[in-house]
Design an enzyme around this catalytic site. Sequence first.
Site, PDB file in Angstrom:
ATOM      1  N   TRP A  91       5.466  37.206 -34.837  1.00 29.97           N
ATOM      2  CA  TRP A  91       4.481  36.836 -33.809  1.00 29.97           C
ATOM      3  C   TRP A  91       4.780  37.542 -32.488  1.00 29.97           C
ATOM      4  CZ3 TRP A  91       3.777  31.645 -30.822  1.00 29.97           C
ATOM      5  CH2 TRP A  91       2.404  31.359 -30.624  1.00 29.97           C
TER       6      TRP A  91
HETATM    7  C1  LIG Z   1      -1.018  30.986 -27.906  1.00 33.28           C
HETATM    8  C2  LIG Z   1      -1.186  29.530 -27.623  1.00 33.28           C
HETATM    9  C3  LIG Z   1      -1.546  29.124 -26.374  1.00 33.28           C
HETATM   10  C4  LIG Z   1      -1.677  27.776 -26.075  1.00 33.28           C
HETATM   11  N1  LIG Z   1      -1.938  27.435 -24.795  1.00 33.28           N
HETATM   12  C5  LIG Z   1      -1.812  26.155 -24.404  1.00 33.28           C
HETATM   13  C6  LIG Z   1      -1.807  25.842 -23.020  1.00 33.28           C
HETATM   14  O1  LIG Z   1      -1.931  26.715 -22.151  1.00 33.28           O
HETATM   15  N2  LIG Z   1      -1.666  24.539 -22.664  1.00 33.28           N
HETATM   16  C7  LIG Z   1      -1.503  23.551 -23.593  1.00 33.28           C
HETATM   17  O2  LIG Z   1      -1.352  22.391 -23.189  1.00 33.28           O
HETATM   18  N3  LIG Z   1      -1.513  23.820 -24.919  1.00 33.28           N
HETATM   19  C8  LIG Z   1      -1.654  25.108 -25.343  1.00 33.28           C
HETATM   20  N4  LIG Z   1      -1.590  25.421 -26.695  1.00 33.28           N
HETATM   21  C9  LIG Z   1      -1.696  24.328 -27.698  1.00 33.28           C
HETATM   22  C10 LIG Z   1      -0.404  23.581 -28.050  1.00 33.28           C
HETATM   23  O3  LIG Z   1       0.607  24.508 -28.262  1.00 33.28           O
HETATM   24  C11 LIG Z   1      -0.630  22.727 -29.302  1.00 33.28           C
HETATM   25  O4  LIG Z   1      -1.740  21.917 -29.086  1.00 33.28           O
HETATM   26  C12 LIG Z   1       0.563  21.826 -29.646  1.00 33.28           C
HETATM   27  O5  LIG Z   1       1.728  22.583 -29.760  1.00 33.28           O
HETATM   28  C13 LIG Z   1       0.323  21.063 -30.960  1.00 33.28           C
HETATM   29  O6  LIG Z   1       1.434  20.248 -31.218  1.00 33.28           O
HETATM   30  P1  LIG Z   1       1.899  19.820 -32.692  1.00 33.28           P
HETATM   31  O7  LIG Z   1       3.157  19.077 -32.555  1.00 33.28           O
HETATM   32  O8  LIG Z   1       0.764  19.200 -33.412  1.00 33.28           O
HETATM   33  O9  LIG Z   1       2.178  21.217 -33.452  1.00 33.28           O
HETATM   34  P2  LIG Z   1       3.411  22.229 -33.217  1.00 33.28           P
HETATM   35  O10 LIG Z   1       3.853  22.183 -31.811  1.00 33.28           O
HETATM   36  O11 LIG Z   1       2.988  23.513 -33.787  1.00 33.28           O
HETATM   37  O12 LIG Z   1       4.577  21.619 -34.105  1.00 33.28           O
HETATM   38  C14 LIG Z   1       4.571  21.570 -35.517  1.00 33.28           C
HETATM   39  C15 LIG Z   1       6.021  21.617 -36.006  1.00 33.28           C
HETATM   40  O13 LIG Z   1       6.091  21.305 -37.403  1.00 33.28           O
HETATM   41  C16 LIG Z   1       6.976  22.206 -38.049  1.00 33.28           C
HETATM   42  N5  LIG Z   1       6.580  22.273 -39.453  1.00 33.28           N
HETATM   43  C17 LIG Z   1       5.437  22.788 -39.957  1.00 33.28           C
HETATM   44  N6  LIG Z   1       5.385  22.636 -41.281  1.00 33.28           N
HETATM   45  C18 LIG Z   1       6.523  21.993 -41.642  1.00 33.28           C
HETATM   46  C19 LIG Z   1       7.047  21.548 -42.882  1.00 33.28           C
HETATM   47  N7  LIG Z   1       6.364  21.735 -44.020  1.00 33.28           N
HETATM   48  N8  LIG Z   1       8.242  20.937 -42.914  1.00 33.28           N
HETATM   49  C20 LIG Z   1       8.941  20.753 -41.754  1.00 33.28           C
HETATM   50  N9  LIG Z   1       8.486  21.143 -40.540  1.00 33.28           N
HETATM   51  C21 LIG Z   1       7.296  21.759 -40.491  1.00 33.28           C
HETATM   52  C22 LIG Z   1       6.787  23.503 -37.283  1.00 33.28           C
HETATM   53  O14 LIG Z   1       7.847  24.383 -37.480  1.00 33.28           O
HETATM   54  C23 LIG Z   1       6.658  22.990 -35.855  1.00 33.28           C
HETATM   55  O15 LIG Z   1       7.899  22.848 -35.225  1.00 33.28           O
HETATM   56  C24 LIG Z   1      -1.478  26.785 -27.071  1.00 33.28           C
HETATM   57  C25 LIG Z   1      -1.130  27.189 -28.356  1.00 33.28           C
HETATM   58  C26 LIG Z   1      -0.972  28.544 -28.634  1.00 33.28           C
HETATM   59  C27 LIG Z   1      -0.571  28.966 -30.005  1.00 33.28           C
HETATM   60  S1  SF4 Z   2      11.972  35.502 -33.310  1.00 36.43           S
HETATM   61 FE1  SF4 Z   2      11.800  37.732 -33.343  1.00 36.43          FE
HETATM   62  S2  SF4 Z   2      11.453  38.269 -35.489  1.00 36.43           S
HETATM   63 FE2  SF4 Z   2      11.052  36.084 -35.280  1.00 36.43          FE
HETATM   64  S3  SF4 Z   2       8.830  35.971 -34.966  1.00 36.43           S
HETATM   65 FE3  SF4 Z   2       9.803  35.986 -32.943  1.00 36.43          FE
HETATM   66  S4  SF4 Z   2       9.828  38.148 -32.343  1.00 36.43           S
HETATM   67 FE4  SF4 Z   2       9.435  38.081 -34.556  1.00 36.43          FE
END
Ligand SMILES: Cc1cc2nc3c(=O)[nH]c(=O)nc-3n(C[C@H](O)[C@H](O)[C@H](O)COP(=O)(O)OP(=O)(O)OC[C@H]3O[C@@H](n4cnc5c(N)ncnc54)[C@H](O)[C@@H]3O)c2cc1C
Ligand code: SF4
Lengths: 142, 620
Positions: free
Chosen positions: A42
């Site tokens: 990423w």
């Molecule tokens: C590029 C980008 C920009 C964003 N901008 C903003 C912003 O400016 N402001 C804002 O407030 N929000 C923003 N967001 C949104 C925010 O990041 C999400 O809404 C939030 O992180 C969702 O939380 P979550 O806990 O549901 O998911 P996540 O934070 O993604 O957590 C899910 C977790 O579960 C784990 N997991 C997944 N599958 C498994 C499995 N099978 N077994 C064990 N562990 C697992 C993952 O590794 C991860 O740690 C942005 C997101 C992105 C990608």
């Molecule tokens: S930690 Fe490094 S190798 Fe892993 S997704 Fe991020 S940039 Fe790519």
Amino acid sequence: MPTFVYTSRCVGCGDCVDICPSDIMHFTKDRKTVNVEPDACWECMNCVKVCARFAIDVRSYADFVPMGHSISVFRDEKSQKVYWRIKYRNGKVKEFAFPIRTTPWGSIKPPQELPEPDPQDLYTPLLSSEKENTIKIEVSRK
Amino acid sequence: MTKVSYVDSDILIIGGGMAGTGAAWEARYWGRNLKIVLVEKANIDRSGAVAMGLSAINTYLGLKYNENTIEDYVNYVKTDLMGVVREDLVYDYARHVDSTVYLFDEWGLPIFKDENGRYVREGRWQIMIHGESYKPIVAEAAKKSVSEIYNRVMITHLLKDSQNPNRVAGAIGFNVRDGRVYVFRSKAVIVSAGGGSQIYRPRSTSEGKGRTWYPHWSSGSSYGMLIEAGAVMTMMEARFSVPRYKDGYGPVGAWQLMLKAKQTNAYGQDPFSLHKEELKKLYDGKFKYVDAFPTPTNLRVYSSLLELKQGRGPIYLHTEQVLTEKNEELGWEDFLDMTITQAILWAGQNIDPIKTPSEVLPSEPYVMGSHATECGAWASGPEDMVIKEAKSVDERGTSYNWGYNRMSTLDGLFLAGDACGASPHKFSSGSFTEGRIAAKSAVRYIKEHSDENVSPDSSQVEQLTVKIFEPIERYNRNKRMITGGKVSSNMMWYEQGMARLQKLMDEYAGGWGSWYTTNEHMLLRAQELLTYLKEDFLNYAVAEDYHQLLRTWELWHRILTAEAVVNHMLFRKETRWPGYYVRSDFPALDDDNWRVFVNSKYDAKTGAWKLWSVPVVELR
Ligand SMILES: Cc1cc2nc3c(=O)[nH]c(=O)nc-3n(C[C@H](O)[C@H](O)[C@H](O)COP(=O)(O)OP(=O)(O)OC[C@H]3O[C@@H](n4cnc5c(N)ncnc54)[C@H](O)[C@@H]3O)c2cc1C
Ligand code: SF4
Ligand code: SF4
């Protein structure tokens, strides 16, 4: 490629393997590391930030980003700043520094050190650190 | 021989992202003596959608300064989703979200402040942060809260109680480094495993495929696990696409809201004004969505799509009209703290945003519950907002409240973040908040069910222990039949399955390759191809090592998620969010018949789906 590792600098400490959210920094046979799945990278640069030897670099996705650019980052938990240096294909350079944290690392007081909540509060919508008057609990219609 | 470890706990948190870390904190606050275990497939210091950092907190109301009211917020969210949201769930996280932001501030997350110490607004609901270390900060709080953390353990399935098939008793997974199986036995389980990307064909190609807006590691695991366990799902058809800077995927929020950059077609015209009257004919509905302020995200996206279709692209975001030497740092930080690729792309293409505009383009679709959409599982609402209007055979799958806040339709199983459906616009702060709400509820649940004796069904555990490693066994059995490579008539690697999934979803279920358009015939074809893919997964999936095994089970979660999406899209016979997808056989929004939730339940034994609709009930 996204990230790649300079052979001469990598000492095989494994910090990048430990941090990569995509699980794609793996050890080679002679205990250096390599990005084994560049198309699942990423470009989050967490491996780059964690490598104390500056052994990891990024060359952005060659299938849509022209070559000749570079980006370097130094994240410093002492000065609490992250420093960026971006070099354009045409040679132009931009540098930035941003704060990363306002308190010392490790300073968060855990919830078990906060006073025990009133057992009755378990039956209200109140969450930790909220007091009755800071949130509006009543809704207009039930 | 497979090595197996058993881990017992009171509360098990699956996924340590924003919602999971919030759950960890709150579970410990209310449950001082409980054993709280968090399991994460990566490393919680840098996992999930916030792994790279963020440059804004998108949900902060500022209630204590009377900056907003909760009612205004609920209305805004409802309008953005064209009238279909669970007001009780949205109201509930909104009333708590400010206290979450104050915790972040206290812990050391740098938030922009003005001379009076008030947070600097990016938009009406958003505030600006220096968020490079957002994730390690919340991870520090979580690590201090839980009893144990298992990093690098991927959960594949939820486990049911041996006595009660409607009761969840734990989860099973494996360590992606050493292959050890973990059987977690727990009195309550919180699913917070994030949303789904890479289900549709990404616009990026080849080496750059990993560059989607939502990260590659958002594997739809929340949905896959919940679906297979038989939890009622909701609004899976509301998979959405986001307008982002082309190729680099840099978010446009700060640029539009704070810097006030304008979007135009190639000829300097505003796409939305050009199409406003036309949109009114089909999409105004009962609530005049087209005139709403701010314009619902999907309608803006739709007007850009119409311009692109008519050959008047590219669509530009005019950074050059708002960015100067003085404020350029703000623009760059937006990306360096959150989407570094965008900065590198500019460097590689010699784009100086002070001088040149940048292209924006709607992305491939994502399946999510925390952003400007609402896919996920159906949850019981807050106890003080009891809405009991819906009635039918399946009481839980049609009512808003059957017990504990954020409990799924399965006993002892709680939902937060992307996993919790019909509760959109949470973003990072709201997801953390929902984790807190779910955890408090789980503490109360186990207190009130302390006499219950739960233990996972041992035959299910045995079967799954074998099943998890089948792809590796199959590879070892078959590998000598071929000289090498990844072409074989009886082996399917995850890359091949992923490509097949992404292609069929793109072509038949409203991906970018079909201009986000579909109809009944196309969806039926998607259904058919998905059935073959599922069969092939079960018969041919192979993995050479544990890393590939991780990808293989991620693929399984993605396939189940996709199947839910297709079934839901088939069921909803209207076009509710034209910018997200158009059903060409029902191109209009139909408030009379379809201002409803679409709910579903999967039967893992027969592979059959049941779908039904549930009315939208308003709080006021
Ligand atoms: C590029 C980008 C920009 C964003 N901008 C903003 C912003 O400016 N402001 C804002 O407030 N929000 C923003 N967001 C949104 C925010 O990041 C999400 O809404 C939030 O992180 C969702 O939380 P979550 O806990 O549901 O998911 P996540 O934070 O993604 O957590 C899910 C977790 O579960 C784990 N997991 C997944 N599958 C498994 C499995 N099978 N077994 C064990 N562990 C697992 C993952 O590794 C991860 O740690 C942005 C997101 C992105 C990608
Ligand atoms: S930690 Fe490094 S190798 Fe892993 S997704 Fe991020 S940039 Fe790519
Ligand atoms: S962190 Fe740096 S030195 Fe350590 S293994 Fe990775 S590349 Fe090598």
